[in-house]
Each structure stands twice: as structure tokens, then as C-alpha cells.
Design an enzyme around this catalytic site. Structure first.
Site: not given
Ligand code: GDG
Length: 460
Positions: A157, A365
Site C-alpha cells: 500500500h 504517498d
Molecule cells: C495507506 C497509504 C494508500 C483520515 N483522517 C480521518 C479519517 N481518515 C481516513 C481518510 C482515508 C484514510 O483515513 C487515509 O487514507 P490515505 O490513503 O490517505 O492514507 P494512509 O492511511 O496513509 O493509507 C496510502 C492507502 O494505504 C490505501 O492503499 O492510499 O498511500 O499510506 O480513508 O478518510 N477517517 C475518519 N476520521 C479522520 O479524522 N473517520
């Protein structure tokens, strides 16, 4: 049809609405085959023996959830020490933050062996296994050592860094060799795939067999890029739900005279938060018409709080916000609202929808799902603008966002200014194309493409 077995560090109950798009998508595939989801239970057992942990099995409809506890020592070494103290920083190009000297590799290996042992007792001969992320790179090798001949796929990921960064990890050869125990190894982007290809050629004299098949370490592996998406329909439905609508109305009223900018992420150094705050500060200096008008809401939800690097980052952000608010703020206007708390998932789309501009500016990312969620939550008739780092995996797909280099403070401030002043026509046209892309390559497409490729691949 073969049963699907998903293995990841944490397991989510796919029936719960809070589980998120990935859990929903995997849950769907698991339900279709009456599958099994295996991982760490989240429990850390005081006095537990290293390499041992109780197995818990529960049923969530047709899906079986199987989880293992970890001892304090294993959690410290496998999760905090190696996964998040070595692999996470190096894979995000941050050699400066990696701690190589902790001897955590033993715990990392031990937990992967523990998972392999426990999982073996639950497997049926024709199961298809899909392993997720950097915590579990050696899992297939450990399963093979126990006699598994299953078809096993792996999805990373997070990014795969260039060869010479990877080579800084003392155990890099062992890690990369372990990837060759899988039948299929999936990355988020073509760049990650290129780094893999370059590494195996340079460090392991790999032979290219064409179409991203590689032979090295006396084995063959199929590799590929499978950019992860979101469940656009699920997110659109959340956007029109009561909690998101309430949030939208409340914020619209509260900030009726302001232009809202929004950042949402887990508090993590890969997300470029200090750089973003500085770019916002430059925006206020360089384009003073935004004074008393532009407000940045930055949600940085708590994450990995038991690690020192994260505490340092929080302090840096609090001090930056304090300085910017102190220097630019007025009695009736605060430039930045910094929220170090989790926002409920059902309310999040309301925030996305009310924002004129989303700032998604990670330094590196794997993909970044926030960028895609922001697009899915917009009103097509009056959409907000996405300012996106070119260093997010998502930038490969989301070409109609305003792409920025987050290290370039001035350039990022200029892009934010452009976003704030973009005509309705241009916003609509960009949003329409972005929405089409995230619909075509959503999380279901990702899952189906990966699993179809895995079903067609047999490596030796
Ligand atoms: C890894 C990889 C890749 C965030 N703050 C809150 C919240 N979130 C949720 C967002 C989103 C998720 O968390 C974050 O996803 P990301 O993709 O932006 O980042 P990572 O957590 O680092 O994920 C990344 C991912 O895996 C999938 O393969 O895209 O690059 O690093 O869904 O909405 N959700 C809630 N409250 C928050 O304050 N409920």
C-alpha cells in the site's frame, strides 16, 4: 470457486459502516467466497511469550475473522520497531528518520512466523491468499517454509523507494528475496514497479521474462501496478446521509463569509503538514486579499502516538499554527483551525463538500485516498478544487487536479491562489474528468483486477 483468505496487520469487521472502503471492498470479495480475514487482534498481552499469541476466531456473517494477540515484546519490535521505525520511513524516502540499530528484525521475523503457523492451521488446500502491506513482506516465505503451495499475492500500500534507498536497509536482500515467494506482487503505481524492476536487476541480477515477470533468487514472480481506488457509490451515499448533511449545513453557516480550505489525514510525517502550513502562510503574505477570508481547517487524526517522531511532529505543527494564527489572526478570524482528533467517518464527506479547496500535499504517498474521497463528495454543479502533490501515487491518475511540488512553498501558495479563484466552468470541467477516473478505477476494479491477475498467475 476457491476461498479467498485476506491477511493484513489489522482486521476490520466488513459489516460495520465505520470500516471504510477497503474493508467494504475486501469484505465483498470475502463474502462471495465465504472467506477468511486474518491478522493481529490489536491486543498486546503483558507477560506474553515472544513468538506466541492466542488465536481468536469469530464469524461475521459468511466471513470468518481470525486474529492473534501479540506479546509486549513482539508488538514493540514487529510493529513499532521494524514496520514503523524502519520500513515506513525508508519506503517513504526518509532515511533520516529510520532506526536501523534496534535489533527489531528478530521480532518482525518472529511475528511473521507466528502468523504463518497460526494461519496454516486454518487453510484449505485450494485457498487463494492475499497478503497486504509492509508489515507482512516475509509471510509467504514463512508459509512456504511450512509447506504451503497456495497461490499467494501481495499488495504494497505504500511506495517502493529507489534501489539505493532500499539498499540502506541492512536486511534489504532478505526482504526483496521474500517477495519472490509470492506468485504476484502488486504496487500502487508504475513508478513503484519501475523501482522494483531496477532493484532486482541491479542487486539480484534478475532476468526479465517480459510483461513484468522477473526471475531472480531461483524463483519467478509476476509484478504489476494496481492503483487502489475508493468505493465511489458508497462515499456518495455517505455524502447524502444525515450526519454528512448536518455537518455541511453547520459549516456552511458558520463559515458563510469565509473561503474554506481543508486538509484531512492521519498525523504522519509523510503527509507534508509543516510544508503545507508554510505554503498557507505564504498565501496570506503574498496574496493579502485572503486575510480575514481564507480559513484552513486541518484535521490531523491521532496515529502511532507511541512513537517519538510523531510527538515531535505534533509539537512542530502546534507551534507553526500558533505562530501563523498569532501573526495573522484577528479577533473575528483565525487563519488555521488545527484539529488533532478523529472525525467520524459519516461526517467527513460533509466537510469535504463544504471546502472550496482541498490540500492533499504529501511528500510521498503510496496512493492517497483522501484526494479521491474529496472528488467523490463534491457537488458536480459547484465543485471544489483539488490541490494535489505530484509525489502522491494518486497524481498519476488525477491529472486534472492542480499538481504541486510540496517542497516549493511559493509554487504551492500560487496553486492555492489559483484554486481559490478558479472559474466555475473550469472547476466543473476538471471535476467531471476526475470523477470519471475515480469511477472507472474504483476499489472494486482494483480488487477484481488484482485477483484476476493472481488467479491467472502461477510462479515457480
Ligand atoms: C495507506 C497509504 C494508500 C483520515 N483522517 C480521518 C479519517 N481518515 C481516513 C481518510 C482515508 C484514510 O483515513 C487515509 O487514507 P490515505 O490513503 O490517505 O492514507 P494512509 O492511511 O496513509 O493509507 C496510502 C492507502 O494505504 C490505501 O492503499 O492510499 O498511500 O499510506 O480513508 O478518510 N477517517 C475518519 N476520521 C479522520 O479524522 N473517520
Amino acid at each position: 470457486m476457491s476461498r479467498l483468505v485476506v491477511v493484513s496487520n489489522r482486521v476490520a469487521d466488513p459489516r460495520k459502516a465505520t470500516a471504510g472502503g477497503l474493508a467494504v471492498a475486501l469484505g465483498e470479495a470475502l463474502k462471495a467466497t465465504g472467506g477468511l480475514w486474518f491478522g493481529w487482534s490489536g491486543s498486546i498481552v503483558e507477560g506474553g511469550a515472544p513468538g506466541e499469541g492466542e488465536l481468536h476466531v469469530q464469524h461475521a456473517g459468511s466471513v470468518t475473522l481470525a486474529t492473534v494477540d501479540l506479546s509486549v515484546e513482539d508488538h514493540a519490535g514487529y510493529y513499532l520497531g521494524y514496520s514503523n521505525g524502519v520500513l515506513w520511513p525508508v519506503f517513504h524516502y526518509r532515511l533520516d528518520l529510520a532506526r536501523f540499530d534496534g535489533g527489531h528484525i528478530n521480532a518482525y521475523r518472529r511475528v511473521n512466523q507466528l502468523f504463518a503457523r497460526k494461519l496454516m492451521t486454518l487453510l484449505k488446500p485450494d485457498d487463494i491468499i492475499w497478503v497486504h502491506d509492509y508489515h507482512l513482506i516475509p509471510l509467504a516465505a514463512e508459509l512456504r517454509a511450512l509447506g504451503s503451495t497456495h497461490r499467494i499475492g501481495f499488495f504494497l500500500h505504500i511506495p517502493l523507494p529507489p534501489q539505493l534507498l532500499l539498499a540502506a536497509i541492512p536486511q534489504h536482500e532478505w526482504l526483496m528475496r521474500a517477495l519472490f515467494s509470492y506468485d504476484l506482487v502488486g504496487f500502487q503505481s508504475e513508478v513503484d514497479l519501475l523501482h522494483f524492476s531496477h532493484y532486482v536487476h541491479a542487486e539480484a541480477s534478475a532476468e526479465s521474462l517480459g510483461q513484468n515477470r522477473f526471475r531472480a533468487f531461483d524463483r519467478t514472480v509476476q509484478a504489476g501496478a494496481f492503483p487502489i481506488g475508493i468505493d465511489v457509490d458508497e462515499f456518495a451515499a455517505l455524502t447524502h446521509g444525515k450526519e454528512a448533511s448536518d455537518m455541511y449545513e453547520r459549516m456552511k453557516e458558520e463559515y458563510s463569509r469565509r473561503k474554506l480550505l481543508l486538509g484531512v489525514e492521519r498525523l504522519d510525517y509523510s503527509k507534508g503538514l509543516p510544508q503545507r502550513l508554510r505554503a498557507f502562510q505564504t498565501l496570506l503574505k503574498k496574496y493579502p486579499e485572503n486575510l480575514r477570508s481564507a480559513t484552513l481547517i486541518q484535521i490531523a487524526s491521532p496515529s502511532r502516538e507511541d512513537m517519538g517522531t510523531y510527538t515531535d511532529l505534533l509539537q512542530e505543527l502546534e507551534s507553526l499554527c500558533g505562530a501563523i494564527n498569532g501573526n495573522f489572526g484577528e479577533l473575528d478570524w483565525m487563519p488555521i483551525r488545527f484539529i488533532h482528533r478523529n472525525v467520524a467517518r459519516r461526517r467527513l464527506p460533509g466537510l469535504y463538500r463544504v471546502a472550496r479547496v482541498a490540500l492533499v500535499t504529501p511528500l510521498r504517498d503510496g496512493m492517497n485516498l483522501v484526494a479521491k474521497e474529496f472528488i467523490a463528495a463534491q457537488d458536480p454543479a459547484d465543485p471544489g478544487v483539488l490541490v494535489l502533490s505530484r509525489f502522491a501515487g494518486a497524481a498519476d491518475q488525477l491529472k486534472e487536479a492542480l499538481l504541486v511540488n510540496p517542497y516549493d512553498t511559493d509554487g504551492t501558495a500560487d496553486a492555492i491562489q489559483r484554486a481559490l479563484n478558479m472559474s466555475l466552468e473550469e472547476r466543473q470541467s476538471r471535476h467531471q474528468k476526475l470523477l470519471k477516473t475515480i469511477r472507472e478505477q474504483d476499489v472494486h476494479w482494483w480488487r477484481q483486477t488484482f485477483l484476476k491477475t493472481l488467479a491467472e498467475t502461477r510462479s515457480a
